[in-house]
Scaffold this active site. Structure first.
Site, short mmCIF file in Angstrom:
data_model
loop_
_atom_site.label_atom_id
_atom_site.label_comp_id
_atom_site.label_asym_id
_atom_site.label_seq_id
_atom_site.Cartn_x
_atom_site.Cartn_y
_atom_site.Cartn_z
N GLY A 38 0.83 -1.28 -0.03
CA GLY A 38 -0.02 0.08 -0.05
C GLY A 38 0.80 1.17 0.12
O GLY A 38 0.23 2.35 -0.02
N GLY A 187 0.92 20.17 5.60
CA GLY A 187 0.76 20.89 6.75
C GLY A 187 -0.50 21.57 7.39
O GLY A 187 -0.70 21.58 8.67
N VAL A 239 11.57 29.52 5.96
CA VAL A 239 12.33 29.10 7.07
C VAL A 239 13.83 28.63 6.69
O VAL A 239 14.01 28.14 5.69
CB VAL A 239 11.44 27.66 7.50
CG1 VAL A 239 12.12 26.77 8.66
CG2 VAL A 239 10.07 28.13 8.05
N LEU A 322 -0.22 12.63 -6.28
CA LEU A 322 -1.51 12.38 -5.89
C LEU A 322 -1.67 10.91 -5.94
O LEU A 322 -1.48 10.17 -7.11
CB LEU A 322 -2.69 13.13 -6.48
CG LEU A 322 -2.70 14.56 -6.26
CD1 LEU A 322 -3.71 15.19 -7.15
CD2 LEU A 322 -2.91 15.10 -4.88
N HIS A 324 -4.47 9.16 -6.47
CA HIS A 324 -5.41 8.79 -7.48
C HIS A 324 -5.12 9.10 -9.00
O HIS A 324 -5.42 8.32 -9.96
CB HIS A 324 -6.80 9.52 -7.54
CG HIS A 324 -6.86 11.03 -7.08
ND1 HIS A 324 -6.25 11.41 -6.00
CD2 HIS A 324 -7.01 12.01 -7.86
CE1 HIS A 324 -6.54 12.61 -5.55
NE2 HIS A 324 -6.80 13.20 -6.89
N HIS A 447 -33.12 17.71 -3.76
CA HIS A 447 -33.43 18.96 -2.66
C HIS A 447 -33.89 18.26 -1.52
O HIS A 447 -34.95 17.37 -1.60
CB HIS A 447 -34.49 19.94 -3.35
CG HIS A 447 -34.86 21.03 -2.23
ND1 HIS A 447 -34.06 22.16 -2.11
CD2 HIS A 447 -35.82 21.23 -1.35
CE1 HIS A 447 -34.51 22.68 -1.09
NE2 HIS A 447 -35.67 22.43 -0.68
#
Ligand code: NAI
Length: 468
Positions: A38, A187, A239, A322, A324, A447
């Site tokens: 995975g 983050g 930073v 990503l 996907h 709705h």
């Protein structure tokens, strides 16, 4: 041992490619150096962080969001150990699921580190040092990415005080003060988790806006929402130092536009400044596989590297990092290897930030359309004018749709609000089929649903919304 395909890495790119290739009748082997399958996503990324995002949101909601609905509960008590156990159980059921899929599809899995010896040949070095050599007509590099760090800033990541996302899903106590370096997806997601559980979170971001690359309006509104939740921001701040200090750490940053350095103290510093392709020890140099100037494996439009029989997909190649996107590349490559026509539409890849509220987007941002000189129309609809959102006290946020000014074809969709990560897919499907804002605005929506705001935004893009 000889295979049609050998896949190195079992993250969302690798395991999906393996399953699809096996479904198409190919003989497949996978190589994984972790004890479980995975990759980053299932073991230490997408899946565990979502378990914590959900659990911390429930905790926060119980303490803040229920009174107004007439549900009075005593202040909730945090059992962090149990919350982390829920996360671990979620990971286990997902990684076990991949093992099941390998078995079901008769995929041979080799535990160890894969190295390309030559085109068609891969060695696997197991944890105990045993080396196995396997052969395959095709080799797929699906090794993913690793924490990038901060260029020029030495980092002593111990995953306790100075942490990456891996430590960010496993802290054994809630820090009093947490500094997050980088106002990107990791983050803000993990910063949200610890902020909801009680940490005082400060984000230090180089750019002038958070979620760089997202639609500017969405990013601004989202920052206001997070600030209301108590997260503090220093933007335009570079930073330049992260060091341990006593039992905590200090972070030094300087304004990008120039000025005095600022030093902040924290109990924990999360470094979330991006990821880099992972190619170490793969034998790419010896095999002659070319990398681009950002260290990514170079591929053509069919995932082929410059060496015949070697392919690459996922975070290790160009494009958004990503899960996907990697999965879709895995499917397309398996189809190509099976003699079919595999294809990924890079123009229509949604992205979601799983905070509360969520932020979701697909296609072009307004800034991108402006920069490309494309004439466009904008339609927006706020959740404050949506009945279902009012009933759920989820009125923060809006839907924004961008369409071509002449053809009305939808070019982008952006949502900030409760459930954005699910709602984005109706715009995604519409775009995949080349639909217009009129198509979406004329599609009947149940709705009362939050999704009606998407329809209203489409009506606003085409002509006028009804409820505003
Ligand atoms: P990111 O690229 O999203 O954000 C990193 C941020 O750090 C940028 O805004 C950058 O300007 C800032 N930065 C870099 N150097 C800095 C410095 N010296 N000082 C201050 N700020 C600095 O990377 P992130 O959040 O680490 O995520 C890595 C990858 O993982 C991304 O590609 C992301 O798309 C993916 N991911 C996706 C998720 C999702 O889709 N929900 C969740 C988590 C990760």
């Amino acid at each position: 041992m000889s295979y049609d395909v050998i896949i190195i890495g079992t993250g969302p790119g690798g395991y999906v490619c393996a399953v699809k290739a096996a479904q198409l009748g190919l003989k497949v082997a996978v190589i994984e150096k972790r004890a479980t399958y995975g990759g980053t996503c299932l073991n230490v990324g997408c899946i565990p962080s979502k378990a914590l995002l959900h659990a911390s949101e429930v905790f926060h909601h119980a303490g803040h969001g229920m009174d107004a609905l007439g549900v009075e509960v005593a202040a909730p008590k945090l059992n962090l150990g149990k919350m982390l156990a829920h996360k671990d159980a979620t990971v286990k059921s997902n990684v076990d699921g991949v093992a099941f899929l390998f078995k079901k599809n008769k995929i041979d899995a080799f535990q160890g580190t894969g190295k390309i010896v030559a085109a068609g040949k891969v060695s696997v070095t197991a944890d105990d040092g045993k080396v196995t050599e396997i052969e395959g007509k095709n080799i797929v590099i699906a090794t993913g990415s690793d924490v990038a760090g901060i260029p020029g800033v030495p980092l002593e990541i111990d995953e306790k005080v100075i942490i990456s996302s891996t430590g960010g899903i496993a802290l054994d106590k809630v820090p009093g003060k947490m500094i997050v370096v980088g106002g990107g997806v990791i983050g803000l997601e993990l910063g949200s988790v610890w902020s909801r559980l009680g940490a005082k979170v400060t984000v230090v971001e180089y750019l002038d806006n958070i979620l760089g690359g997202m639609d500017g309006e969405v990013s601004k509104q989202f920052q206001r929402m997070l600030a209301k939740q108590g997260i503090e921001f220093h933007l335009g701040a570079k930073v330049v130092g992260v060091e341990k200090s006593g039992s905590g750490a200090k972070v030094t940053f300087e304004p990008v536009k120039g000025g005095d350095k600022v030093v902040l103290d924290a109990d924990v510093v999360l470094v979330a400044t991006g990821r880099k392709p992972y190619t170490a020890g793969l034998g790419l140099e010896e095999a002659g596989v070319a990398l681009d100037n950002r260290g990514r494996v170079e591929i053509d439009g069919h995932f082929k590297t410059n060496v015949a029989g070697i392919y690459a997909i996922g975070d290790v190649v160009k494009g958004p990092m990503l899960a996907h996107k990697a999965e879709d590349e895995g499917v397309a490559l398996a189809e190509i290897l099976a003699g079919q026509a595999g294809h990924v539409n890079y123009e229509v890849i949604p992205s979601v930030v799983y905070t509360q509220p969520e932020v979701a987007s697909v296609g072009k941002t307004e800034e991108e359309l402006k920069a490309a000189g494309i004439a466009y129309k904008v339609g927006k609809f706020p959740f404050s004018a949506n009945g279902r959102a009012r009933a759920m006290l989820a009125t923060d946020g809006f839907v924004k749709i961008l369409a071509d000014k002449e053809t009305d074809r939808v070019l982008g969709g952006h949502i900030v609000g409760f459930g954005a990560g699910e709602m984005i897919h109706e715009i995604t499907v519409l775009m995949e089929f080349g639909g217009s804002s009129e198509d979406l605005g004329r599609t009947c929506h149940a709705h009362p649903t939050m999704s009606e705001a998407v329809k209203e935004a489409a009506l606003a893009t085409f002509f006028k919304p009804i409820h505003m």
